[in-house]
Design a protein around this motif. Structure first.
Motif, PDB file in Angstrom:
ATOM      1  N   ASP A 239       6.494   9.294 -11.419  1.00 38.80           N
ATOM      2  CA  ASP A 239       7.843   9.003 -11.920  1.00 38.80           C
ATOM      3  C   ASP A 239       8.491   7.828 -11.189  1.00 38.80           C
ATOM      4  O   ASP A 239       9.426   7.219 -11.703  1.00 38.80           O
ATOM      5  CB  ASP A 239       8.742  10.234 -11.789  1.00 38.80           C
ATOM      6  N   TYR A 240       8.005   7.503 -10.001  1.00 47.09           N
ATOM      7  CA  TYR A 240       8.583   6.403  -9.236  1.00 47.09           C
ATOM      8  C   TYR A 240       8.151   5.034  -9.732  1.00 47.09           C
ATOM      9  O   TYR A 240       8.642   4.016  -9.252  1.00 47.09           O
ATOM     10  CB  TYR A 240       8.248   6.538  -7.742  1.00 47.09           C
ATOM     11  N   LYS A 241       7.233   4.976 -10.699  1.00 49.36           N
ATOM     12  CA  LYS A 241       6.771   3.686 -11.204  1.00 49.36           C
ATOM     13  C   LYS A 241       7.909   2.847 -11.762  1.00 49.36           C
ATOM     14  O   LYS A 241       7.866   1.632 -11.715  1.00 49.36           O
ATOM     15  CB  LYS A 241       5.691   3.882 -12.271  1.00 49.36           C
ATOM     16  N   ASN A 242       8.938   3.510 -12.310  1.00 51.83           N
ATOM     17  CA  ASN A 242      10.063   2.792 -12.905  1.00 51.83           C
ATOM     18  C   ASN A 242      11.329   2.874 -12.056  1.00 51.83           C
ATOM     19  O   ASN A 242      12.392   2.455 -12.502  1.00 51.83           O
ATOM     20  CB  ASN A 242      10.330   3.320 -14.314  1.00 51.83           C
ATOM     21  N   ASP A 243      11.238   3.409 -10.849  1.00 50.24           N
ATOM     22  CA  ASP A 243      12.395   3.503  -9.968  1.00 50.24           C
ATOM     23  C   ASP A 243      12.895   2.097  -9.649  1.00 50.24           C
ATOM     24  O   ASP A 243      12.104   1.203  -9.317  1.00 50.24           O
ATOM     25  CB  ASP A 243      12.000   4.234  -8.678  1.00 50.24           C
ATOM     26  N   GLN A 244      14.209   1.893  -9.728  1.00 48.56           N
ATOM     27  CA  GLN A 244      14.755   0.546  -9.544  1.00 48.56           C
ATOM     28  C   GLN A 244      14.460  -0.031  -8.160  1.00 48.56           C
ATOM     29  O   GLN A 244      14.211  -1.231  -8.031  1.00 48.56           O
ATOM     30  CB  GLN A 244      16.260   0.527  -9.811  1.00 48.56           C
ATOM     31  N   ASN A 245      14.458   0.793  -7.126  1.00 45.33           N
ATOM     32  CA  ASN A 245      14.136   0.291  -5.787  1.00 45.33           C
ATOM     33  C   ASN A 245      12.677  -0.139  -5.687  1.00 45.33           C
ATOM     34  O   ASN A 245      12.372  -1.177  -5.104  1.00 45.33           O
ATOM     35  CB  ASN A 245      14.447   1.344  -4.721  1.00 45.33           C
ATOM     36  N   VAL A 246      11.785   0.649  -6.257  1.00 44.03           N
ATOM     37  CA  VAL A 246      10.356   0.319  -6.235  1.00 44.03           C
ATOM     38  C   VAL A 246      10.107  -0.975  -7.007  1.00 44.03           C
ATOM     39  O   VAL A 246       9.407  -1.872  -6.528  1.00 44.03           O
ATOM     40  CB  VAL A 246       9.508   1.480  -6.800  1.00 44.03           C
ATOM     41  N   VAL A 247      10.710  -1.087  -8.181  1.00 42.20           N
ATOM     42  CA  VAL A 247      10.530  -2.285  -9.010  1.00 42.20           C
ATOM     43  C   VAL A 247      11.077  -3.523  -8.288  1.00 42.20           C
ATOM     44  O   VAL A 247      10.442  -4.583  -8.270  1.00 42.20           O
ATOM     45  CB  VAL A 247      11.197  -2.105 -10.392  1.00 42.20           C
ATOM     46  N   LEU A 248      12.246  -3.394  -7.651  1.00 41.23           N
ATOM     47  CA  LEU A 248      12.834  -4.526  -6.939  1.00 41.23           C
ATOM     48  C   LEU A 248      11.946  -4.964  -5.776  1.00 41.23           C
ATOM     49  O   LEU A 248      11.673  -6.158  -5.605  1.00 41.23           O
ATOM     50  CB  LEU A 248      14.232  -4.174  -6.429  1.00 41.23           C
ATOM     51  N   ILE A 249      11.468  -4.016  -4.996  1.00 43.43           N
ATOM     52  CA  ILE A 249      10.603  -4.354  -3.862  1.00 43.43           C
ATOM     53  C   ILE A 249       9.321  -5.017  -4.358  1.00 43.43           C
ATOM     54  O   ILE A 249       8.903  -6.042  -3.824  1.00 43.43           O
ATOM     55  CB  ILE A 249      10.296  -3.101  -3.014  1.00 43.43           C
ATOM     56  N   GLU A 250       8.713  -4.448  -5.389  1.00 43.42           N
ATOM     57  CA  GLU A 250       7.483  -5.046  -5.928  1.00 43.42           C
ATOM     58  C   GLU A 250       7.730  -6.461  -6.433  1.00 43.42           C
ATOM     59  O   GLU A 250       6.904  -7.352  -6.228  1.00 43.42           O
ATOM     60  CB  GLU A 250       6.930  -4.188  -7.064  1.00 43.42           C
ATOM     61  N   THR A 251       8.855  -6.680  -7.096  1.00 38.99           N
ATOM     62  CA  THR A 251       9.170  -7.996  -7.638  1.00 38.99           C
ATOM     63  C   THR A 251       9.364  -9.016  -6.527  1.00 38.99           C
ATOM     64  O   THR A 251       8.818 -10.116  -6.572  1.00 38.99           O
ATOM     65  CB  THR A 251      10.430  -7.923  -8.521  1.00 38.99           C
ATOM     66  N   LEU A 252      10.143  -8.639  -5.514  1.00 41.55           N
ATOM     67  CA  LEU A 252      10.399  -9.571  -4.416  1.00 41.55           C
ATOM     68  C   LEU A 252       9.142  -9.896  -3.620  1.00 41.55           C
ATOM     69  O   LEU A 252       9.001 -10.989  -3.089  1.00 41.55           O
ATOM     70  CB  LEU A 252      11.473  -9.007  -3.482  1.00 41.55           C
TER      71      LEU A 252
ATOM     72  N   GLU B 120       0.827  -1.206   0.000  1.00 43.73           N
ATOM     73  CA  GLU B 120       0.000   0.000   0.000  1.00 43.73           C
ATOM     74  C   GLU B 120       0.864   1.260   0.000  1.00 43.73           C
ATOM     75  O   GLU B 120       0.497   2.262  -0.615  1.00 43.73           O
ATOM     76  CB  GLU B 120      -0.946  -0.008   1.195  1.00 43.73           C
ATOM     77  N   VAL B 121       2.003   1.213   0.680  1.00 42.32           N
ATOM     78  CA  VAL B 121       2.925   2.360   0.666  1.00 42.32           C
ATOM     79  C   VAL B 121       3.432   2.603  -0.747  1.00 42.32           C
ATOM     80  O   VAL B 121       3.447   3.737  -1.231  1.00 42.32           O
ATOM     81  CB  VAL B 121       4.104   2.146   1.644  1.00 42.32           C
ATOM     82  N   ILE B 122       3.825   1.538  -1.434  1.00 37.38           N
ATOM     83  CA  ILE B 122       4.318   1.678  -2.810  1.00 37.38           C
ATOM     84  C   ILE B 122       3.218   2.216  -3.718  1.00 37.38           C
ATOM     85  O   ILE B 122       3.462   3.102  -4.544  1.00 37.38           O
ATOM     86  CB  ILE B 122       4.877   0.336  -3.331  1.00 37.38           C
TER      87      ILE B 122
END
Length: 194
Positions: A166-179, A155-157
């Motif tokens: 712009d954070y939709k493609n941020d590498q940290n956001v993508v990594l957290i979502e993937t994991l 929910e935070v993401i």
């Protein structure tokens, strides 16, 4: 992205082996971690007041042993993100007053509302940021003079991506979502002291 995808597939397979979602429903009846949170829920008078930021981490509340491996990968990410934002121990405050909250750091402040259900230790935080309304659920825990605010990381993401597209493609956001794609019960935990 390819390596993150491989990690996700491995976590899905191992999650199934070590107690994925179908198995966890049978084990939670004997030792439900959410019941433990509810049983130890702090009184409103305990959480009201001004709190000073101490640290942040991720926490898993559930019965999947694989989660600790995933969480170990996430903790350095949140610390790095907060460091880039200038947030360190003692640099921010959280003022709670019967449903109203103000988070302050330096000259910046964010006001929001929250509702707290002590019977479940459950909190719902709502705010309007950049003219966009967001809401995040979680839990509150108090132990050893430390208030832990646990917010559902998915929910935070979602809230961050709503406010800052712009954070939709941020590498940290993508990594957290993937994991965390197939894993629930993971929380971003902010720890505060008076």
């Amino acid at each position: 992205p390819d390596s993150a995808s491989a990690q996700f597939d491995l976590s899905k397979v191992l999650g199934g082996l070590f107690g994925g979602s179908s198995k966890s429903t049978t084990t939670t009846t004997t030792s439900d971690p959410y019941k433990k949170l509810a049983d130890a829920a702090p009184a409103v008078s305990t959480i009201n007041g001004t709190w000073i930021y101490s640290s942040a981490s991720f926490a898993y509340v559930g019965s999947n042993p694989l989660a600790d491996v995933v969480i170990a990968q996430l903790d350095p990410i949140i610390l790095d993100v907060l460091s880039q934002m200038g947030v360190s121990s003692g640099s921010a405050t959280l003022k709670l007053d019967n449903g109203k909250a103000i988070v302050s750091q330096g000259d910046s402040a964010l006001g929001c509302k929250y509702s707290y259900d002590r019977s479940k230790a459950r909190v719902v935080v709502s705010a309007v940021i950049e003219q966009k309304s967001v809401s995040v659920t979680g839990y509150v825990k108090y132990a050893s003079s430390t208030l832990s605010v646990m917010l559902d990381v998915k929910e935070v993401i979602k809230a961050v991506k709503t406010i800052y597209p712009d954070y939709k493609n941020d590498q940290n956001v993508v990594l957290i979502e993937t994991l965390l794609k197939d894993m629930g019960d993971v929380y971003l935990v902010g720890k505060f002291k008076k």
